[in-house]
Design a protein around this motif. Structure first.
Motif, PDB file in Angstrom:
ATOM      1  N   ASP A   1       0.837  -1.203   0.000  1.00  0.00           N
ATOM      2  CA  ASP A   1       0.000   0.000   0.000  1.00  0.00           C
ATOM      3  C   ASP A   1       0.877   1.261   0.000  1.00  0.00           C
ATOM      4  O   ASP A   1       0.543   2.252  -0.628  1.00  0.00           O
ATOM      5  CB  ASP A   1      -0.913   0.000   1.230  1.00  0.00           C
ATOM      6  CG  ASP A   1      -2.369   0.302   0.866  1.00  0.00           C
ATOM      7  OD1 ASP A   1      -2.645   0.450  -0.334  1.00  0.00           O
ATOM      8  OD2 ASP A   1      -3.210   0.401   1.774  1.00  0.00           O
TER       9      ASP A   1
ATOM     10  N   HIS B   1      -7.246  -1.376   9.310  1.00  0.00           N
ATOM     11  CA  HIS B   1      -6.433  -0.814   8.212  1.00  0.00           C
ATOM     12  C   HIS B   1      -7.065   0.529   7.872  1.00  0.00           C
ATOM     13  O   HIS B   1      -8.196   0.584   7.394  1.00  0.00           O
ATOM     14  CB  HIS B   1      -6.488  -1.787   7.024  1.00  0.00           C
ATOM     15  CG  HIS B   1      -5.822  -1.291   5.768  1.00  0.00           C
ATOM     16  ND1 HIS B   1      -4.719  -1.918   5.218  1.00  0.00           N
ATOM     17  CD2 HIS B   1      -6.101  -0.259   4.923  1.00  0.00           C
ATOM     18  CE1 HIS B   1      -4.351  -1.294   4.100  1.00  0.00           C
ATOM     19  NE2 HIS B   1      -5.177  -0.275   3.904  1.00  0.00           N
TER      20      HIS B   1
ATOM     21  N   HIS C   1      -6.805   4.730   6.393  1.00  0.00           N
ATOM     22  CA  HIS C   1      -6.142   5.733   5.541  1.00  0.00           C
ATOM     23  C   HIS C   1      -6.362   7.108   6.156  1.00  0.00           C
ATOM     24  O   HIS C   1      -7.290   7.305   6.938  1.00  0.00           O
ATOM     25  CB  HIS C   1      -6.679   5.655   4.113  1.00  0.00           C
ATOM     26  CG  HIS C   1      -6.048   4.538   3.327  1.00  0.00           C
ATOM     27  ND1 HIS C   1      -4.998   4.732   2.477  1.00  0.00           N
ATOM     28  CD2 HIS C   1      -6.304   3.213   3.329  1.00  0.00           C
ATOM     29  CE1 HIS C   1      -4.639   3.569   1.952  1.00  0.00           C
ATOM     30  NE2 HIS C   1      -5.415   2.613   2.453  1.00  0.00           N
TER      31      HIS C   1
ATOM     32  N   ASN D   1      -1.381   6.101   4.573  1.00  0.00           N
ATOM     33  CA  ASN D   1      -1.946   5.092   5.489  1.00  0.00           C
ATOM     34  C   ASN D   1      -1.670   5.506   6.933  1.00  0.00           C
ATOM     35  O   ASN D   1      -0.967   6.486   7.178  1.00  0.00           O
ATOM     36  CB  ASN D   1      -1.256   3.743   5.254  1.00  0.00           C
ATOM     37  CG  ASN D   1      -1.695   3.081   3.969  1.00  0.00           C
ATOM     38  OD1 ASN D   1      -1.614   3.670   2.899  1.00  0.00           O
ATOM     39  ND2 ASN D   1      -2.159   1.854   4.063  1.00  0.00           N
TER      40      ASN D   1
END
Ligand SMILES: [Zn+2]
Length: 532
Positions: A21, A214, A216, A250
Protein backbone atom coordinates in the motif's frame (compact mmCIF):
# COMPACT_ATOMS: atom_id res chain seq x y z
CA UNK A 1 18.38 -7.46 25.99
CA UNK A 2 14.93 -8.98 26.54
CA UNK A 3 12.11 -6.75 27.60
CA UNK A 4 10.32 -7.71 30.78
CA UNK A 5 6.66 -8.13 29.97
CA UNK A 6 4.13 -7.57 32.71
CA UNK A 7 2.00 -10.69 32.81
CA UNK A 8 -1.41 -10.44 31.23
CA UNK A 9 -0.47 -7.50 28.97
CA UNK A 10 -2.49 -7.62 25.76
CA UNK A 11 -0.41 -8.31 22.65
CA UNK A 12 -0.97 -6.26 19.50
CA UNK A 13 0.28 -7.53 16.14
CA UNK A 14 1.80 -5.06 13.69
CA UNK A 15 1.19 -5.63 10.01
CA UNK A 16 3.34 -3.44 7.77
CA UNK A 17 2.21 -2.70 4.22
CA UNK A 18 4.85 -0.10 3.26
CA UNK A 19 5.98 -2.33 0.39
CA UNK A 20 2.46 -2.77 -1.01
CA UNK A 21 0.00 0.00 0.00
CA UNK A 22 2.90 2.37 0.78
CA UNK A 23 4.23 2.16 -2.76
CA UNK A 24 0.89 3.57 -3.99
CA UNK A 25 2.20 6.88 -2.66
CA UNK A 26 2.70 9.47 -5.39
CA UNK A 27 6.40 9.89 -6.14
CA UNK A 28 7.47 6.59 -4.57
CA UNK A 29 8.91 3.89 -6.74
CA UNK A 30 10.97 1.16 -5.15
CA UNK A 31 13.37 -1.16 -6.88
CA UNK A 32 13.49 -4.77 -5.77
CA UNK A 33 16.76 -4.01 -3.95
CA UNK A 34 15.13 -1.09 -2.12
CA UNK A 35 12.28 -3.34 -1.08
CA UNK A 36 14.64 -5.98 0.25
CA UNK A 37 16.53 -3.34 2.25
CA UNK A 38 13.28 -2.06 3.73
CA UNK A 39 12.40 -5.63 4.75
CA UNK A 40 15.61 -5.61 6.83
CA UNK A 41 14.59 -2.34 8.52
CA UNK A 42 11.09 -3.62 9.26
CA UNK A 43 12.38 -6.87 10.68
CA UNK A 44 14.74 -4.98 12.96
CA UNK A 45 11.91 -2.72 14.05
CA UNK A 46 10.00 -5.78 15.20
CA UNK A 47 6.82 -5.70 13.11
CA UNK A 48 5.12 -9.10 13.03
CA UNK A 49 4.08 -9.17 9.38
CA UNK A 50 5.66 -7.64 6.29
CA UNK A 51 3.42 -7.43 3.25
CA UNK A 52 5.83 -7.57 0.34
CA UNK A 53 3.53 -6.88 -2.60
CA UNK A 54 0.86 -8.29 -4.87
CA UNK A 55 2.32 -11.21 -6.82
CA UNK A 56 0.77 -11.61 -10.21
CA UNK A 57 0.03 -7.89 -10.45
CA UNK A 58 3.50 -6.98 -11.72
CA UNK A 59 6.84 -8.67 -12.49
CA UNK A 60 8.72 -6.60 -9.88
CA UNK A 61 6.67 -8.09 -7.07
CA UNK A 62 7.19 -11.58 -8.50
CA UNK A 63 10.96 -11.02 -8.45
CA UNK A 64 10.78 -9.58 -4.95
CA UNK A 65 9.10 -12.69 -3.56
CA UNK A 66 11.56 -14.97 -5.35
CA UNK A 67 14.49 -13.17 -3.77
CA UNK A 68 12.81 -12.57 -0.42
CA UNK A 69 12.33 -16.29 -0.04
CA UNK A 70 15.98 -16.74 0.90
CA UNK A 71 15.99 -13.91 3.49
CA UNK A 72 16.49 -15.00 7.05
CA UNK A 73 14.09 -12.87 9.02
CA UNK A 74 14.58 -12.77 12.77
CA UNK A 75 11.16 -11.62 13.68
CA UNK A 76 8.63 -10.94 10.96
CA UNK A 77 6.62 -13.24 8.71
CA UNK A 78 6.34 -12.36 5.03
CA UNK A 79 2.90 -11.88 3.59
CA UNK A 80 1.66 -11.64 0.00
CA UNK A 81 -1.41 -9.66 -1.00
CA UNK A 82 -4.20 -10.60 -3.38
CA UNK A 83 -7.94 -10.69 -3.85
CA UNK A 84 -10.74 -13.22 -3.49
CA UNK A 85 -11.36 -15.48 -6.47
CA UNK A 86 -13.13 -14.22 -9.56
CA UNK A 87 -16.86 -14.67 -9.66
CA UNK A 88 -17.13 -17.44 -12.26
CA UNK A 89 -14.15 -19.62 -11.55
CA UNK A 90 -13.29 -22.15 -8.86
CA UNK A 91 -10.71 -21.13 -6.27
CA UNK A 92 -8.20 -23.74 -7.45
CA UNK A 93 -8.50 -22.38 -11.02
CA UNK A 94 -8.02 -18.73 -10.08
CA UNK A 95 -4.79 -17.08 -11.30
CA UNK A 96 -4.56 -14.53 -8.51
CA UNK A 97 -4.92 -17.16 -5.78
CA UNK A 98 -2.45 -19.41 -7.65
CA UNK A 99 0.11 -16.56 -7.52
CA UNK A 100 -0.32 -16.34 -3.75
CA UNK A 101 0.37 -20.07 -3.42
CA UNK A 102 3.35 -19.86 -5.78
CA UNK A 103 5.26 -17.25 -3.75
CA UNK A 104 5.55 -19.57 -0.75
CA UNK A 105 5.06 -16.92 1.94
CA UNK A 106 3.72 -18.26 5.23
CA UNK A 107 0.99 -15.61 5.18
CA UNK A 108 -1.49 -14.50 2.55
CA UNK A 109 -3.70 -11.44 2.86
CA UNK A 110 -6.70 -11.25 0.56
CA UNK A 111 -9.26 -8.53 0.27
CA UNK A 112 -12.94 -9.00 -0.41
CA UNK A 113 -15.98 -6.79 -0.76
CA UNK A 114 -18.01 -5.73 2.27
CA UNK A 115 -20.14 -3.01 0.68
CA UNK A 116 -23.24 -4.29 -1.09
CA UNK A 117 -23.06 -1.50 -3.66
CA UNK A 118 -19.55 -2.59 -4.69
CA UNK A 119 -20.66 -6.22 -4.98
CA UNK A 120 -23.58 -5.49 -7.28
CA UNK A 121 -22.01 -2.61 -9.24
CA UNK A 122 -18.24 -3.20 -9.32
CA UNK A 123 -18.15 -7.00 -9.18
CA UNK A 124 -21.58 -7.44 -10.78
CA UNK A 125 -22.12 -10.44 -8.59
CA UNK A 126 -25.04 -11.38 -6.38
CA UNK A 127 -24.65 -10.75 -2.66
CA UNK A 128 -24.67 -14.48 -1.98
CA UNK A 129 -22.07 -15.16 -4.69
CA UNK A 130 -19.73 -12.71 -2.98
CA UNK A 131 -20.09 -14.50 0.37
CA UNK A 132 -19.20 -17.75 -1.38
CA UNK A 133 -16.21 -16.18 -3.14
CA UNK A 134 -14.86 -15.03 0.22
CA UNK A 135 -15.36 -18.41 1.89
CA UNK A 136 -13.88 -20.39 -1.04
CA UNK A 137 -10.81 -18.19 -1.31
CA UNK A 138 -9.98 -18.26 2.40
CA UNK A 139 -10.57 -22.02 2.60
CA UNK A 140 -8.41 -22.66 -0.49
CA UNK A 141 -5.41 -20.70 0.85
CA UNK A 142 -5.84 -22.30 4.24
CA UNK A 143 -5.79 -25.76 2.59
CA UNK A 144 -2.42 -24.78 1.10
CA UNK A 145 -1.04 -24.23 4.59
CA UNK A 146 -1.27 -20.43 4.64
CA UNK A 147 -2.11 -18.23 7.55
CA UNK A 148 -4.86 -16.10 6.01
CA UNK A 149 -5.59 -12.50 6.86
CA UNK A 150 -8.85 -11.28 5.43
CA UNK A 151 -9.05 -7.58 4.51
CA UNK A 152 -12.64 -6.37 4.50
CA UNK A 153 -12.44 -3.63 1.89
CA UNK A 154 -14.62 -0.52 2.43
CA UNK A 155 -15.86 -2.09 5.64
CA UNK A 156 -16.87 1.09 7.41
CA UNK A 157 -18.70 2.56 4.42
CA UNK A 158 -20.28 -0.83 3.73
CA UNK A 159 -21.40 -1.06 7.34
CA UNK A 160 -23.11 2.32 7.07
CA UNK A 161 -24.92 1.27 3.90
CA UNK A 162 -25.95 -2.24 4.95
CA UNK A 163 -24.53 -3.41 8.24
CA UNK A 164 -26.15 -6.83 8.12
CA UNK A 165 -24.47 -7.64 4.85
CA UNK A 166 -21.10 -6.21 5.93
CA UNK A 167 -21.21 -8.44 9.01
CA UNK A 168 -22.19 -11.46 6.90
CA UNK A 169 -19.04 -11.07 4.78
CA UNK A 170 -16.90 -11.19 7.93
CA UNK A 171 -18.72 -14.28 9.16
CA UNK A 172 -18.05 -15.92 5.85
CA UNK A 173 -14.28 -15.31 6.07
CA UNK A 174 -14.12 -16.32 9.72
CA UNK A 175 -16.11 -19.49 9.13
CA UNK A 176 -13.71 -20.50 6.34
CA UNK A 177 -10.70 -20.26 8.68
CA UNK A 178 -9.22 -16.75 8.41
CA UNK A 179 -6.68 -16.04 11.14
CA UNK A 180 -7.70 -12.40 11.34
CA UNK A 181 -10.43 -10.17 9.95
CA UNK A 182 -9.07 -6.72 9.20
CA UNK A 183 -11.61 -3.94 8.88
CA UNK A 184 -10.52 -1.43 6.24
CA UNK A 185 -11.37 2.24 6.08
CA UNK A 186 -10.42 2.18 2.42
CA UNK A 187 -11.57 5.73 1.61
CA UNK A 188 -10.04 7.08 4.79
CA UNK A 189 -12.92 9.40 5.67
CA UNK A 190 -14.05 7.86 8.96
CA UNK A 191 -13.75 9.60 12.31
CA UNK A 192 -12.76 7.94 15.58
CA UNK A 193 -16.25 7.89 17.13
CA UNK A 194 -17.67 6.24 14.01
CA UNK A 195 -14.89 3.65 13.96
CA UNK A 196 -15.39 3.04 17.64
CA UNK A 197 -19.11 2.30 17.38
CA UNK A 198 -18.63 0.01 14.40
CA UNK A 199 -15.79 -2.05 15.89
CA UNK A 200 -17.87 -2.48 19.04
CA UNK A 201 -20.73 -3.99 17.01
CA UNK A 202 -18.37 -6.32 15.12
CA UNK A 203 -16.76 -7.47 18.35
CA UNK A 204 -20.18 -8.28 19.81
CA UNK A 205 -21.21 -10.06 16.61
CA UNK A 206 -18.06 -12.24 16.37
CA UNK A 207 -16.63 -12.30 19.90
CA UNK A 208 -14.21 -15.13 19.13
CA UNK A 209 -12.72 -13.55 16.00
CA UNK A 210 -9.37 -11.82 15.92
CA UNK A 211 -9.97 -8.36 14.42
CA UNK A 212 -7.56 -6.01 12.67
CA UNK A 213 -7.68 -2.43 11.44
CA UNK A 214 -6.43 -0.81 8.21
CA UNK A 215 -6.95 2.92 7.95
CA UNK A 216 -6.14 5.73 5.54
CA UNK A 217 -5.43 9.30 6.46
CA UNK A 218 -7.85 11.27 4.27
CA UNK A 219 -9.54 12.82 7.31
CA UNK A 220 -6.21 12.96 9.17
CA UNK A 221 -7.50 10.37 11.61
CA UNK A 222 -5.64 7.24 10.46
CA UNK A 223 -3.55 6.91 13.62
CA UNK A 224 -6.41 7.96 15.92
CA UNK A 225 -8.74 5.48 14.20
CA UNK A 226 -6.20 2.68 14.59
CA UNK A 227 -5.73 3.38 18.29
CA UNK A 228 -9.46 3.62 18.89
CA UNK A 229 -10.00 0.28 17.13
CA UNK A 230 -7.44 -1.32 19.39
CA UNK A 231 -9.25 0.10 22.38
CA UNK A 232 -12.43 -1.54 21.11
CA UNK A 233 -10.82 -4.93 20.68
CA UNK A 234 -8.78 -5.06 17.45
CA UNK A 235 -5.51 -6.87 18.04
CA UNK A 236 -3.78 -6.30 14.71
CA UNK A 237 -2.89 -2.93 13.20
CA UNK A 238 -1.96 -2.42 9.57
CA UNK A 239 0.01 0.61 8.52
CA UNK A 240 3.14 1.93 6.84
CA UNK A 241 6.43 3.55 7.82
CA UNK A 242 6.17 7.35 7.82
CA UNK A 243 2.50 6.96 6.84
CA UNK A 244 3.35 6.41 3.17
CA UNK A 245 0.40 5.51 1.01
CA UNK A 246 -1.87 6.72 -1.74
CA UNK A 247 -3.62 10.07 -1.47
CA UNK A 248 -3.01 11.24 2.10
CA UNK A 249 -1.32 8.02 3.16
CA UNK A 250 -1.95 5.09 5.49
CA UNK A 251 -1.82 4.94 9.28
CA UNK A 252 1.73 5.79 10.30
CA UNK A 253 3.07 2.82 12.25
CA UNK A 254 5.83 4.99 13.69
CA UNK A 255 3.16 6.94 15.58
CA UNK A 256 0.97 3.91 16.29
CA UNK A 257 3.75 1.84 17.88
CA UNK A 258 4.89 4.24 20.64
CA UNK A 259 1.28 5.13 21.44
CA UNK A 260 0.39 1.45 21.88
CA UNK A 261 3.42 0.77 24.02
CA UNK A 262 3.83 3.88 26.13
CA UNK A 263 0.38 5.41 26.24
CA UNK A 264 -1.86 2.34 26.16
CA UNK A 265 0.50 -0.06 27.92
CA UNK A 266 0.13 -2.79 25.29
CA UNK A 267 2.73 -5.32 24.20
CA UNK A 268 3.93 -4.77 20.60
CA UNK A 269 7.73 -4.32 20.26
CA UNK A 270 10.64 -4.58 22.71
CA UNK A 271 12.46 -1.60 24.22
CA UNK A 272 15.43 -2.16 21.91
CA UNK A 273 13.20 -2.28 18.85
CA UNK A 274 11.53 0.92 20.02
CA UNK A 275 14.92 2.62 20.24
CA UNK A 276 15.29 1.95 16.52
CA UNK A 277 12.11 3.88 15.66
CA UNK A 278 13.78 7.13 14.58
CA UNK A 279 16.45 5.39 12.55
CA UNK A 280 13.81 3.24 10.85
CA UNK A 281 12.06 6.40 9.72
CA UNK A 282 15.28 7.88 8.28
CA UNK A 283 16.21 4.66 6.47
CA UNK A 284 12.85 4.44 4.79
CA UNK A 285 13.06 8.13 3.79
CA UNK A 286 16.42 7.35 2.26
CA UNK A 287 15.22 4.29 0.31
CA UNK A 288 11.98 5.93 -0.85
CA UNK A 289 13.88 9.13 -1.66
CA UNK A 290 11.55 11.31 0.37
CA UNK A 291 12.83 14.29 2.35
CA UNK A 292 12.24 13.54 6.05
CA UNK A 293 9.47 15.56 7.65
CA UNK A 294 11.20 17.42 10.50
CA UNK A 295 7.88 17.81 12.27
CA UNK A 296 6.85 14.17 12.15
CA UNK A 297 5.63 13.09 15.60
CA UNK A 298 8.04 11.03 17.71
CA UNK A 299 10.78 10.67 15.07
CA UNK A 300 11.08 14.08 13.39
CA UNK A 301 14.21 16.20 13.82
CA UNK A 302 12.06 18.88 15.47
CA UNK A 303 9.79 16.53 17.44
CA UNK A 304 11.65 17.38 20.66
CA UNK A 305 13.14 20.75 19.72
CA UNK A 306 12.60 23.61 22.13
CA UNK A 307 12.77 27.18 21.01
CA UNK A 308 10.61 29.50 23.09
CA UNK A 309 12.58 30.92 26.04
CA UNK A 310 9.96 30.00 28.64
CA UNK A 311 9.80 26.43 27.36
CA UNK A 312 13.54 26.09 27.39
CA UNK A 313 13.98 27.20 30.98
CA UNK A 314 11.18 24.84 32.04
CA UNK A 315 12.61 21.92 30.04
CA UNK A 316 16.03 22.58 31.55
CA UNK A 317 14.52 22.13 35.00
CA UNK A 318 12.20 19.27 34.17
CA UNK A 319 11.91 17.78 30.66
CA UNK A 320 8.33 16.57 31.04
CA UNK A 321 7.06 20.15 31.35
CA UNK A 322 7.07 20.46 27.56
CA UNK A 323 7.66 16.88 26.39
CA UNK A 324 5.01 14.18 26.18
CA UNK A 325 7.63 11.43 26.11
CA UNK A 326 11.34 10.93 26.73
CA UNK A 327 12.88 11.26 23.21
CA UNK A 328 15.49 8.61 24.02
CA UNK A 329 12.75 5.97 24.23
CA UNK A 330 12.10 6.29 20.50
CA UNK A 331 15.74 6.85 19.55
CA UNK A 332 15.27 10.59 19.08
CA UNK A 333 17.04 13.54 20.72
CA UNK A 334 16.06 16.63 22.61
CA UNK A 335 17.29 19.79 20.90
CA UNK A 336 17.54 23.28 22.26
CA UNK A 337 17.42 25.86 19.53
CA UNK A 338 19.13 29.20 19.61
CA UNK A 339 16.70 31.48 17.91
CA UNK A 340 15.17 34.90 17.66
CA UNK A 341 12.83 33.77 20.40
CA UNK A 342 15.92 33.01 22.40
CA UNK A 343 15.85 34.16 25.90
CA UNK A 344 18.73 33.87 28.28
CA UNK A 345 17.78 30.30 29.08
CA UNK A 346 18.32 29.01 25.52
CA UNK A 347 21.74 30.58 25.39
CA UNK A 348 22.64 29.26 28.83
CA UNK A 349 21.34 25.79 28.05
CA UNK A 350 23.31 25.67 24.85
CA UNK A 351 26.39 27.06 26.56
CA UNK A 352 26.15 24.33 29.18
CA UNK A 353 25.87 21.68 26.49
CA UNK A 354 29.22 22.89 25.15
CA UNK A 355 30.77 23.47 28.56
CA UNK A 356 31.03 27.21 27.99
CA UNK A 357 30.83 28.42 31.53
CA UNK A 358 29.75 32.04 31.73
CA UNK A 359 26.36 31.92 33.39
CA UNK A 360 27.65 33.49 36.58
CA UNK A 361 28.44 36.63 34.64
CA UNK A 362 25.08 38.31 33.88
CA UNK A 363 26.75 40.98 31.74
CA UNK A 364 28.33 38.36 29.50
CA UNK A 365 24.98 36.58 29.12
CA UNK A 366 23.22 39.78 28.10
CA UNK A 367 25.98 40.50 25.61
CA UNK A 368 25.66 37.08 23.98
CA UNK A 369 21.84 37.19 23.84
CA UNK A 370 21.93 40.66 22.29
CA UNK A 371 24.50 39.61 19.73
CA UNK A 372 22.67 36.43 18.77
CA UNK A 373 19.50 38.45 18.17
CA UNK A 374 21.32 40.97 16.00
CA UNK A 375 22.90 38.26 13.91
CA UNK A 376 19.58 36.51 13.49
CA UNK A 377 18.15 39.72 12.11
CA UNK A 378 20.85 39.55 9.47
CA UNK A 379 19.84 36.00 8.55
CA UNK A 380 22.12 33.88 10.74
CA UNK A 381 20.56 30.87 12.37
CA UNK A 382 22.48 28.94 14.96
CA UNK A 383 20.31 25.86 14.77
CA UNK A 384 22.73 23.30 13.37
CA UNK A 385 25.65 25.74 13.60
CA UNK A 386 26.90 25.04 17.10
CA UNK A 387 30.50 25.58 16.03
CA UNK A 388 29.79 29.18 15.05
CA UNK A 389 27.81 29.68 18.25
CA UNK A 390 30.69 28.52 20.45
CA UNK A 391 33.13 30.76 18.61
CA UNK A 392 30.81 33.70 19.03
CA UNK A 393 30.63 33.11 22.77
CA UNK A 394 34.37 32.63 22.97
CA UNK A 395 35.04 35.92 21.18
CA UNK A 396 32.48 37.89 23.19
CA UNK A 397 33.12 36.45 26.61
CA UNK A 398 36.80 35.66 26.54
CA UNK A 399 37.79 38.30 23.95
CA UNK A 400 39.80 35.56 22.28
CA UNK A 401 41.99 36.37 19.30
CA UNK A 402 41.48 34.70 15.92
CA UNK A 403 43.91 31.92 15.01
CA UNK A 404 44.81 33.55 11.71
CA UNK A 405 44.19 36.69 9.73
CA UNK A 406 43.06 36.79 6.13
CA UNK A 407 45.00 39.25 4.00
CA UNK A 408 43.31 38.43 0.71
CA UNK A 409 41.95 35.70 -1.49
CA UNK A 410 41.06 35.35 -5.13
CA UNK A 411 39.00 32.59 -6.71
CA UNK A 412 38.97 31.86 -10.42
CA UNK A 413 36.49 29.53 -12.08
CA UNK A 414 37.35 28.53 -15.61
CA UNK A 415 35.31 26.75 -18.21
CA UNK A 416 37.28 25.41 -21.13
CA UNK A 417 35.73 23.56 -24.07
CA UNK A 418 38.82 21.37 -24.28
CA UNK A 419 38.38 20.11 -20.74
CA UNK A 420 35.18 18.62 -19.46
CA UNK A 421 33.79 20.33 -16.37
CA UNK A 422 34.95 23.47 -14.62
CA UNK A 423 38.29 24.17 -13.01
CA UNK A 424 38.40 26.23 -9.83
CA UNK A 425 41.53 27.77 -8.41
CA UNK A 426 42.00 29.75 -5.20
CA UNK A 427 44.91 32.00 -4.26
CA UNK A 428 45.13 32.97 -0.65
CA UNK A 429 47.22 35.13 1.67
CA UNK A 430 46.91 34.68 5.44
CA UNK A 431 48.95 35.76 8.44
CA UNK A 432 49.59 33.61 11.49
CA UNK A 433 51.26 35.86 14.04
CA UNK A 434 53.88 37.75 12.06
CA UNK A 435 54.29 35.01 9.40
CA UNK A 436 52.49 35.48 6.11
CA UNK A 437 51.61 32.45 4.01
CA UNK A 438 50.76 32.65 0.34
CA UNK A 439 49.19 29.54 -1.18
CA UNK A 440 47.33 28.38 -4.23
CA UNK A 441 45.14 25.29 -4.76
CA UNK A 442 42.75 23.78 -7.26
CA UNK A 443 39.44 22.18 -6.29
CA UNK A 444 36.20 20.66 -7.55
CA UNK A 445 34.52 23.96 -6.96
CA UNK A 446 35.40 27.38 -5.56
CA UNK A 447 34.73 26.38 -1.93
CA UNK A 448 36.75 23.21 -2.26
CA UNK A 449 39.63 25.23 -3.76
CA UNK A 450 39.46 27.77 -0.93
CA UNK A 451 39.38 25.00 1.66
CA UNK A 452 42.47 23.39 0.17
CA UNK A 453 44.39 26.66 -0.10
CA UNK A 454 43.52 27.55 3.49
CA UNK A 455 44.65 24.21 4.86
CA UNK A 456 47.85 24.38 2.85
CA UNK A 457 48.56 27.70 4.51
CA UNK A 458 47.65 26.65 8.06
CA UNK A 459 48.65 23.03 8.44
CA UNK A 460 52.27 23.75 9.29
CA UNK A 461 51.12 25.93 12.19
CA UNK A 462 48.21 23.71 13.21
CA UNK A 463 48.89 20.09 12.19
CA UNK A 464 45.65 18.82 13.77
CA UNK A 465 43.75 20.34 10.80
CA UNK A 466 44.86 17.32 8.78
CA UNK A 467 42.34 15.30 10.76
CA UNK A 468 39.43 17.54 9.83
CA UNK A 469 37.15 16.96 6.82
CA UNK A 470 34.22 18.84 5.34
CA UNK A 471 31.18 16.60 5.23
CA UNK A 472 28.31 18.58 3.83
CA UNK A 473 27.59 21.95 2.30
CA UNK A 474 24.08 23.42 2.29
CA UNK A 475 23.02 26.68 0.69
CA UNK A 476 19.71 28.40 1.21
CA UNK A 477 18.42 31.66 -0.23
CA UNK A 478 17.01 33.61 2.69
CA UNK A 479 15.51 36.79 1.38
CA UNK A 480 13.88 35.51 -1.78
CA UNK A 481 11.79 38.64 -2.31
CA UNK A 482 14.95 40.66 -2.93
CA UNK A 483 15.67 38.81 -6.19
CA UNK A 484 19.33 38.69 -7.14
CA UNK A 485 20.28 40.80 -4.12
CA UNK A 486 18.95 38.01 -1.89
CA UNK A 487 21.22 36.76 0.82
CA UNK A 488 22.36 33.19 1.02
CA UNK A 489 22.99 31.19 4.12
CA UNK A 490 25.70 28.55 3.90
CA UNK A 491 25.82 25.76 6.42
CA UNK A 492 28.95 23.61 6.55
CA UNK A 493 29.21 20.30 8.36
CA UNK A 494 32.70 19.26 9.40
CA UNK A 495 34.13 16.42 11.37
CA UNK A 496 37.29 14.96 12.80
CA UNK A 497 37.93 11.53 14.30
CA UNK A 498 35.85 12.48 17.33
CA UNK A 499 33.19 15.12 16.72
CA UNK A 500 30.94 16.69 14.14
CA UNK A 501 30.13 20.41 14.06
CA UNK A 502 28.20 22.86 11.97
CA UNK A 503 29.19 26.41 11.04
CA UNK A 504 27.40 29.18 9.21
CA UNK A 505 28.01 32.12 6.93
CA UNK A 506 25.59 34.72 5.54
CA UNK A 507 26.17 37.13 2.69
CA UNK A 508 24.74 38.36 -0.57
CA UNK A 509 27.71 36.60 -2.15
CA UNK A 510 27.84 32.84 -1.97
CA UNK A 511 31.66 32.73 -1.92
CA UNK A 512 31.79 35.18 0.97
CA UNK A 513 29.14 33.23 2.91
CA UNK A 514 31.06 30.00 2.27
CA UNK A 515 34.30 31.61 3.37
CA UNK A 516 32.78 32.71 6.71
CA UNK A 517 31.49 29.20 7.35
CA UNK A 518 34.84 27.72 6.35
CA UNK A 519 36.81 30.03 8.66
CA UNK A 520 34.47 29.16 11.53
CA UNK A 521 34.84 25.45 10.77
CA UNK A 522 38.65 25.69 11.03
CA UNK A 523 38.61 27.98 14.05
CA UNK A 524 36.16 25.81 15.91
CA UNK A 525 38.38 22.80 15.36
CA UNK A 526 41.36 24.74 16.78
CA UNK A 527 39.34 26.10 19.70
CA UNK A 528 38.06 22.63 20.52
CA UNK A 529 41.58 21.17 20.44
CA UNK A 530 42.96 23.95 22.61
CA UNK A 531 40.42 23.15 25.36
CA UNK A 532 41.81 19.66 25.83
ZN1 LIG B 1 -5.19 0.58 1.92
Amino acid sequence: MKQQKPSGQRKILLYDTTLRDGTQCEGVSLSVDDKLRIVGVLDKLGVHYIEGGWPGSNPKDEEFFQRAHSLKLKHAKLSAFGSTRRKDCAANQDDSLAALVRVKTPVACIFGKSWDLHVTHALRASLDDNLQMIADSVAFLKSKGKEVIYDAEHFFDGFKANYQYALATLKSAWGAGARNLTLCDTNGGSLPHHISETVKVVKAFLPEASLGIHTHNDAECAVANSLESVRQGCDLVQGTINGLGERCGNANLLSVIPALKYKMDLDCVSDDQMNFLTEASRYVCEYTNIVPNDHQPYVGHSAFAHKGGVHVSAVARHASTYEHLDPALVGNKRRILISELAGRSNVLFKAKEFHLDFEKDPKAVEKVVKHVKEMENQGYQFEGAEGSFCLLVDRLVHSSKPYFDLKSFRVVVEKDRQISGLVSEATLKVAVGDKVEHTVAEGNGPVDALDKALRRALEKFYPSLKKMTLMDFKVRVIDAAAGTAAKVRVLLESRDHKDEWGTIGVSENIIEASWQALVDAVEYKLLKDSKK
